[in-house]
Every structure is written in structure tokens, then in C-alpha cells.
Design an enzyme around this catalytic site. Structure first.
Site, PDB file in Angstrom:
ATOM      1  N   GLU A 191       1.226  -6.030  -6.935  1.00 18.29           N
ATOM      2  CA  GLU A 191      -0.065  -5.560  -6.424  1.00 18.29           C
ATOM      3  C   GLU A 191      -1.002  -6.742  -6.210  1.00 18.29           C
ATOM      4  O   GLU A 191      -1.382  -7.421  -7.162  1.00 18.29           O
ATOM      5  CB  GLU A 191      -0.707  -4.573  -7.409  1.00 18.29           C
ATOM      6  CG  GLU A 191      -2.037  -4.020  -6.910  1.00 18.29           C
ATOM      7  CD  GLU A 191      -2.757  -3.157  -7.947  1.00 18.29           C
ATOM      8  OE1 GLU A 191      -2.697  -1.929  -7.826  1.00 18.29           O
ATOM      9  OE2 GLU A 191      -3.352  -3.728  -8.880  1.00 18.29           O
TER      10      GLU A 191
ATOM     11  N   LYS B 266       0.857   4.629 -18.931  1.00 20.42           N
ATOM     12  CA  LYS B 266       0.640   5.060 -17.546  1.00 20.42           C
ATOM     13  C   LYS B 266       1.769   5.970 -17.058  1.00 20.42           C
ATOM     14  O   LYS B 266       1.534   6.905 -16.292  1.00 20.42           O
ATOM     15  CB  LYS B 266       0.505   3.842 -16.616  1.00 20.42           C
ATOM     16  CG  LYS B 266       0.095   4.221 -15.201  1.00 20.42           C
ATOM     17  CD  LYS B 266      -0.376   3.036 -14.391  1.00 20.42           C
ATOM     18  CE  LYS B 266      -0.745   3.467 -12.966  1.00 20.42           C
ATOM     19  NZ  LYS B 266      -1.303   2.381 -12.170  1.00 20.42           N
ATOM     20  N   ALA B 267       2.987   5.698 -17.529  1.00 19.68           N
ATOM     21  CA  ALA B 267       4.125   6.535 -17.147  1.00 19.68           C
ATOM     22  C   ALA B 267       3.924   7.968 -17.622  1.00 19.68           C
ATOM     23  O   ALA B 267       4.230   8.926 -16.903  1.00 19.68           O
ATOM     24  CB  ALA B 267       5.412   5.950 -17.714  1.00 19.68           C
TER      25      ALA B 267
END
Ligand code: GTP
Ligand code: MG
Length: 238
Positions: free
Chosen positions: A174, A88-89
Site C-alpha cells: 500500500e 484486522k482479519a
């Protein structure tokens, strides 16, 4: 081993990286470092999950004892693997350093809370948000404004303090709050998207659209019946 996993990740992103003109040797080096650093840091995010889970469990048990009823049906948590963090980075672009990655990725720690009723979703979110040690960073209300594909849920990113031996670390977690109907739809959509790698046949897409409407309708009907079970809480804000 680490080297080959990082190499595989770089290879997987090769096309995109070449288009962006990224120096791949340097990137591989940075990713190796991020990999090692994050493997240590990851534990702090687990602590963040533990803190939030304790809070949710306390609410749940208190409710069960006082009211013989809990607005929380189930709770699940997940910690992003180092591999998917790096993936994802790279995908989100930007600097490949731990501070930069931590600043742009807020779903390393995730807690999903499933409720029976829509008003309970807002109620739980409200109760958690008002806890003095939790700071709300962002709220995305996909119940009030569902995603184009029909996805509904309330996403709240909270920052929770984790007290370590030498310092206090503030960890974003989250929270995904949803009803059972929303959860059923989202997990089915997720499985289908995974199977078809986002290229859903039109017929299935239509079926999912329709299912999203049915799920939203079911939530409305259940909400009307909820009033019979228990009066609305004072602080709920749907
Ligand atoms: P991510 O990079 O995926 O975290 O997206 P984002 O930063 O734009 O956040 P968003 O609030 O859109 O989504 C965060 C998470 O919500 C995802 O990782 C999924 O777990 C869930 N989610 C969002 N959209 C969908 C969807 O269309 N279907 C399903 N099944 N889950 C979704
Ligand atoms: Mg995500």
C-alpha cells in the site's frame, strides 16, 4: 506466548463473534495456525517493502543529482504486526486462513511517500505505476475526493514481484502519497482519534475540519509557487 496472545485477541473480539455466532474454539485454533504461518510469511512482505523503497530511493537520488531538487521529501514504511493482522482479519470478517486473509488485506506492507507539492504526488505515483514490474491493483484518490472528515492522500496498491530461491511471490504494497500539509493533518487527526477513541468532542472536530481546509488551501498556494521552481513534468496527471 502465542497461545495467550491469540486468546487475548479472541477475547477482545468476543462480543462481535458471539453476535456472529462463531464457534470460538475453532476460531482460536485457526488463529493459532494463521499466527504461526504468517510469522514466516511476514518476511516476504518486508521484501516487498524493500523493493518499493529501492525504487523510490533510485528516483530520489536521480532527481537530486540531475535537478538538484527532489519531489520526494521523505519516505517511511511499516510492516503490519502479526497481532494487528489477526485483529484486522477478524474485524473484516471472512475465512481465517492465510490465503483468504492475504486476498482481503492489502495493507500488510505500507510505504508512505511525502512530497512538497500536490502535482509531485501525482507525478511520483505516475512514475511508479508505469514501471513494468509493478502492477497497480487499486487507486483511491482522496485528494480529488477527500474523506468526509477531511482526510486527503493518494492511495495506490501495487503488486511487486519478490524473487525467492524457489519461486516468485507477488506481494501487494500500500503506497500512501501525500504532501507535507496532508501528512501533518493526518498525523494530528490520527493522534486525536487515538486519544479520544473516535469520539472526538464537537469542538475538536470543528477545529480539525477547519485545519483540513487550511491545509488544502496551503497546498493550492504552494502549487502556484511551484511553477516558479520547476516547470510541470510532461507526464503528470493531476
Ligand atoms: P483500512 O482498513 O484502514 O486499511 O481502510 P481501507 O481499506 O478502507 O483503506 P483506506 O484507503 O480508507 O485507508 C487506508 C489507510 O489510510 C489507513 O490505514 C490509514 O493509514 C490511512 N487513512 C485512511 N483514512 C484516514 C483518516 O481519516 N485519518 C488518518 N489519519 N489516516 C487515514
Ligand atoms: Mg490500513
Amino acid at each position: 506466548d502465542t497461545r495467550s496472545r491469540v486468546r487475548a485477541l479472541v477475547a477482545a473480539q468476543q462480543d462481535q463473534l458471539t453476535r456472529q455466532g462463531v464457534d470460538q474454539e475453532m476460531l482460536a485454533r485457526q488463529m493459532r495456525q494463521v499466527y504461526e504461518e504468517f510469522t514466516q510469511l511476514r518476511m516476504h512482505y518486508q521484501f516487498g517493502i524493500d523493493e518499493v523503497q529501492t525504487k523510490v530511493n533510485i528516483l530520489r537520488q536521480e532527481f537530486e543529482q540531475i535537478h538538484d531538487y527532489s519531489p520526494i521529501e521523505h519516505v517511511r514504511s511499516r510492516l503490519k504486526s502479526t497481532e494487528s493482522l489477526i485483529e484486522k482479519a477478524v474485524r473484516t470478517g471472512g475465512e481465517m486462513t492465510i490465503p483468504a486473509i492475504r486476498a482481503r488485506i492489502h495493507d500488510i506492507a505500507g510505504v508512505r511517500i511525502t512530497c512538497s507539492f500536490v502535482s509531485d504526488v501525482y507525478w511520483i505515483a505516475d512514475m511508479l505505476s508505469r514501471q513494468p514490474d509493478l502492477e497497480v491493483l487499486t487507486v483511491k484518490d482522496y485528494i480529488a475526493a477527500p474523506k468526509p472528515n477531511g482526510y486527503r492522500s493518494l492511495h495506490v496498491i501495487v503488486q511487486v514481484p519478490v524473487f525467492l530461491s524457489q519461486h516468485t511471490e507477488y506481494v501487494p504494497v500500500e503506497l500512501q502519497l501525500r504532501t507535507i500539509a496532508m501528512d501533518f493533518w493526518a498525523s494530528t487527526e490520527h493522534k486525536l482519534s487515538y486519544k479520544y477513541e473516535k469520539n472526538l468532542p464537537a469542538s475538536l472536530r470543528a477545529e480539525l475540519d477547519d485545519a483540513a481546509r487550511v491545509a488544502a488551501d496551503l497546498d493550492e498556494r504552494m502549487e502556484r509557487m511551484r511553477a516558479e521552481i520547476r516547470p510541470m513534468p510532461e507526464h503528470s496527471a493531476p
